[in-house]
Motif scaffolding. Sequence first.
Motif, PDB file in Angstrom:
ATOM      1  N   UNK A 254      -3.037  -0.888  14.155  1.00 60.24           N
ATOM      2  CA  UNK A 254      -3.037  -2.247  15.074  1.00 60.24           C
ATOM      3  C   UNK A 254      -2.509  -3.429  14.288  1.00 60.24           C
ATOM      4  N   UNK A 255      -2.028  -3.198  13.185  1.00 61.43           N
ATOM      5  CA  UNK A 255      -1.766  -4.440  12.368  1.00 61.43           C
ATOM      6  C   UNK A 255      -0.599  -5.125  12.844  1.00 61.43           C
ATOM      7  N   UNK A 256       0.402  -4.461  13.562  1.00 60.99           N
ATOM      8  CA  UNK A 256       1.642  -5.265  14.263  1.00 60.99           C
ATOM      9  C   UNK A 256       1.036  -6.093  15.222  1.00 60.99           C
ATOM     10  N   UNK A 257      -0.172  -6.096  15.754  1.00 60.93           N
ATOM     11  CA  UNK A 257      -0.403  -6.891  16.939  1.00 60.93           C
ATOM     12  C   UNK A 257      -1.133  -8.347  16.376  1.00 60.93           C
ATOM     13  N   UNK A 258      -1.249  -8.158  14.982  1.00 59.56           N
ATOM     14  CA  UNK A 258      -2.049  -9.257  14.657  1.00 59.56           C
ATOM     15  C   UNK A 258      -1.268 -10.267  13.593  1.00 59.56           C
ATOM     16  N   UNK A 259       0.100 -10.314  13.657  1.00 59.01           N
ATOM     17  CA  UNK A 259       0.958 -11.012  12.587  1.00 59.01           C
ATOM     18  C   UNK A 259       0.648 -12.437  12.455  1.00 59.01           C
ATOM     19  N   UNK A 260       0.537 -12.771  11.053  1.00 58.07           N
ATOM     20  CA  UNK A 260       0.465 -14.150  10.881  1.00 58.07           C
ATOM     21  C   UNK A 260      -1.105 -14.641  11.172  1.00 58.07           C
ATOM     22  N   UNK A 261      -2.008 -13.848  11.546  1.00 59.94           N
ATOM     23  CA  UNK A 261      -3.526 -13.893  11.768  1.00 59.94           C
ATOM     24  C   UNK A 261      -4.441 -13.538  10.351  1.00 59.94           C
ATOM     25  N   UNK A 262      -5.411 -14.153   9.994  1.00 62.84           N
ATOM     26  CA  UNK A 262      -6.484 -13.946   9.209  1.00 62.84           C
ATOM     27  C   UNK A 262      -7.300 -12.959   9.861  1.00 62.84           C
ATOM     28  N   UNK A 263      -7.462 -11.850   9.165  1.00 63.52           N
ATOM     29  CA  UNK A 263      -8.380 -10.636   9.795  1.00 63.52           C
ATOM     30  C   UNK A 263      -9.222 -10.082   8.605  1.00 63.52           C
ATOM     31  N   UNK A 264     -10.310  -9.242   9.041  1.00 66.59           N
ATOM     32  CA  UNK A 264     -11.148  -8.667   8.183  1.00 66.59           C
ATOM     33  C   UNK A 264     -11.001  -7.182   8.398  1.00 66.59           C
ATOM     34  N   UNK A 265     -10.809  -6.408   7.333  1.00 62.98           N
ATOM     35  CA  UNK A 265     -10.624  -4.961   7.270  1.00 62.98           C
ATOM     36  C   UNK A 265     -11.505  -4.309   6.103  1.00 62.98           C
ATOM     37  N   UNK A 266     -11.899  -3.156   6.367  1.00 64.95           N
ATOM     38  CA  UNK A 266     -12.621  -2.108   5.280  1.00 64.95           C
ATOM     39  C   UNK A 266     -11.709  -1.156   4.999  1.00 64.95           C
ATOM     40  N   UNK A 267     -11.271  -1.017   3.726  1.00 63.14           N
ATOM     41  CA  UNK A 267     -10.477  -0.044   3.104  1.00 63.14           C
ATOM     42  C   UNK A 267     -11.046   1.018   2.098  1.00 63.14           C
ATOM     43  N   UNK A 268     -10.893   2.054   2.137  1.00 63.65           N
ATOM     44  CA  UNK A 268     -11.226   2.977   1.248  1.00 63.65           C
ATOM     45  C   UNK A 268     -10.029   3.037   0.100  1.00 63.65           C
ATOM     46  N   UNK A 269     -10.377   2.776  -1.155  1.00 67.16           N
ATOM     47  CA  UNK A 269      -9.502   2.431  -2.296  1.00 67.16           C
ATOM     48  C   UNK A 269      -8.640   3.739  -2.575  1.00 67.16           C
TER      49      UNK A 269
END
Length: 1004
Positions: free
Chosen positions: A909-924
């Motif tokens: 869903x990243x394409x829906x939040x362009x220019x916005x500051x968001x929080x994500x959790x990612x597995x390295x």
Amino acid sequence: MFLNVHSSYSLKYGTQSINQLIATARHLGVHQMVLTDINNSTGAVEFIRECYKQGIAKEADEIHKGNIPYQIKPVAGIEFRIDNRLLYVGIAKNREGMRELNEFLSYHNIYNIPLPELPPEMKNVYIVYPFQKTFSQELKANEYVGIRAKQLNFLYKHSLLKQKEKLLVWHPVTVSNKITYRLHEYFRAIELNTLLSKVPDEQKCDLDEFLISESELIRQFDQYPFIVQNTQQLLDSCDLSIYFENSPVPSSKNKFYYTGTLDGDKQMLRELAASGLKYRYGENNPEAVARLEKELRIIELKNFCAYFLITYDIVDYAINNCGFYHVGRGSGANSMVAYCLRITDVDPIDLDLYFERFLHEKRTSPPDFDIDFSWDERETIQRYIFGRYPEWHVAFLGTMSTFKDRAIIREIGKVMGLPKEEIDSFTDPTKEKENLGNKTYQKLLAVHHYMKNMPNQRSIHAGGILISEEPITYYTALDMPPKGFPTVQWDMYEAEAIGYEKFDILSQRGIGHIREAVQLIQKNKGKSIDIHDFPTFKNDAKLNRILKEGQPIGCFYIESPAMRQLLKKLKCDNYLTLVAASSIIRPGVASSGMMKSYIERYHAPDKVVYLCDVMKQQLAETYGVMVYQEDVIKVCHYFAGLDLADADILRKAMSGKYRSKLAFDELVNKFFASARMEGHSEELITEVWRQISSFAGYSFSKAHSASFAVESYQSLYLKTYYPMEFMVAVLNNYGGFYSRWVYVNELQKTGAKVHLPCVNHSDEVVNIQGKEVYLGFIGIQGLEEKNIKIIPTERRSNGPYLDLEDFVKRTGISLEQAIILIRLGCLRFTGKDRKTLLWDVHNYLGFKQKKINGAELFKLSYKTYQLPELVDSALENAYTELELLGYPLNHKMFDFLKTRYRGDVMAADLHKHLGKTIRMVGNYVCEKTVHTIKNTKMWFGTFLDANGDFFDTTHFPNATPIYPFKGKGCYLILGKVVEDFGFQSIEVLKFAKLDIQLNPVAIN
């Protein structure tokens, strides 16, 4: 007069390069000397060549000064030692003598036989023994004794005086002064792995082993003029001038003929090419026929038929005798003859590839084929080549590793006796300024200055093989490295200087992926795949759609984060764009800004402004950007009017591979003059030349990119239509760009049911039946290789294991190894939980029992005990999988977290939040460090979200700590969503690794 000269090729002994030795000798007026490096002839031909070249270069200058020019007469040989004990020195009378010496040393190297105390008879070699006070050996006609000036006193009443003609002047050369003698001492300490102060005197050279003038040497022997005379006569009888070719291009030393005659080679090559033409292009293709004839004419003109036929023979053996798949890449893919001979699968007509990039009338060296095989099949091909050609006529190319910066500092620090902590601080780049004020470090740097880039040890080339017309031993002795193939004692640069061109037999794991996937599809699905049906693959709409999405994990060359990003930015959905992407992803092109320029023009082709109509016509495919080396050739040919041969020479010269600056300048002048004759303005010519010269050094062969792209499409086809089998093949061939768990995750996403290893279902490697996949025993940390093989082999021979007791008896496994398997759940077929099995196995193996040889007459059962209820924890099992596999199979890394939070946004869903500051959790997954223009560090990260989808991050220097990543695990990421040509990523503002739950076992 100097019969025993050591260069730096006497590894960790000699201190002077060959050029330094020759320069010093000329300065001192030395007329003759013999290079005799210890147990090698690495520098012999180089020494002969450089002596003559320097003499020719100096001759005019000497005459101008009114001096009589002279030539240092080079003679070569080998000094033979065992454990640094000098046995004798062999000096070649002539070329045959050099061969005899090289074959004598090669025989003992190859068969690992110690050198004899006395050498065998060699008709064209002089043998010189070191003088001893008790020397009483019966000397043969070609044998002599060398005596040092300081040993002359021992000649009084010595038995050797009865054989005066056998005594020679002996003045070894190893160092040049006191400083290099100290360097020699450091070398010896490093070689012996001891402290400087503990190197025995007998392991070092004498203090006086440096060049002196001939007059001084003769003066030292003025009481024994016959010794000087004997030495002069011996040197005068030696002649190795045949090794010097006063030509910028040495004559070819490769095998001349494949069939035995030139006419036979021509006929065979034409017949094979004609047959291949029908296979590749059908019965009626005038364009292909015309080009084939053009290529054959040039190949025959340059006498390169044998090179093509030898390569064809290798490929034909691989295809028809072994069933191996190969990739022919490099500039060889520019050749239609190579395409027709199935050396390569790249169609040069389809891609408008220039044969002249590969071979032209003005090329002096043979063309270069790079043939890739699977990583586990290459040795079979190598053994075929070594069995195909006679002994001494085939060998691996060598390499010479040198002392490198940090390695030198460590080596010097060790022999100086410094503690490990201090050595570590001296190799820490962050402490460079602090260390400069340290006197010990200053001393270390002084030694480093002299030792840096000096030869350290001989090794073996990655894949280069030499096949020679005459014995290679005319030019080198052979080593036998652990790889098990005879190897020459010099590298590719010396090979080229002598006149050898290598056959590159290389390997890559991507071919293993393709090969095994095809086999698994046949076995699991019953379908036969023609993996060479590339025309079908490149026109497959489904493949091109998936390529455009930029998620080709496991596919050769296109799975890395940088390549995935580029594919999405280009919206790559066809073969030609993939070929371009394979080229512009190269570091030089990307860093020069041309990659960005290409992407911009790709998305706005109507806005591209070309310099002129010729540039538009020739570079329309790449939107006016010179992406390939072939583009440089096209512009030089069509814009400036140079013929294709000169255009390729100029392209090669600008890439730094042309040695003559004068000849290069002439070509540049020719470019400008020819362009003017074409009617172009001076301003236009200057701008075109600027673009050519700025790009040529970064350029990449289009044929090379095309070869990569073909293999990428083959991988993509298999992954698209047979994803389970393909991912199993990737795992069984040790993956690719990413860690193993990434490919296991990708396999699970295909719908396969992936099981932990099981002693009744698993093999050494991963296996698949339908959708059921069992991980193999390879990859279980701590499991011994013998058990990896025994467990499935015993099961296949005598049926499934019945229970734990049956498994223990049939495999003879140890307690420690059984515990590993039980903890990972490999004996779950018993129906017992892991803790119960751990208790049971101690009943069987927890005490020492006398081993009974032979089978049991009666089956004896073990006593059983009533156990309390033992509970398995899912988190505990996950930790066990992480420990023993390196990743949790039945859980995700997210399951270890203390928090249940998985981020506000998922990757999809990243394409829906362009220019916005968001929080994500990612597995390295992985990271890449780069340096900015200001020499600060920034990072690019790759992660998987909780849904198993990839996303990428950018960490700028001002927004991240000195080093943001703290190993594998899950991270909380605060950042801004940005987009670049349709590719979304996160510009990180804050970044932290999340805490995990403790292992229940650790708590207890």
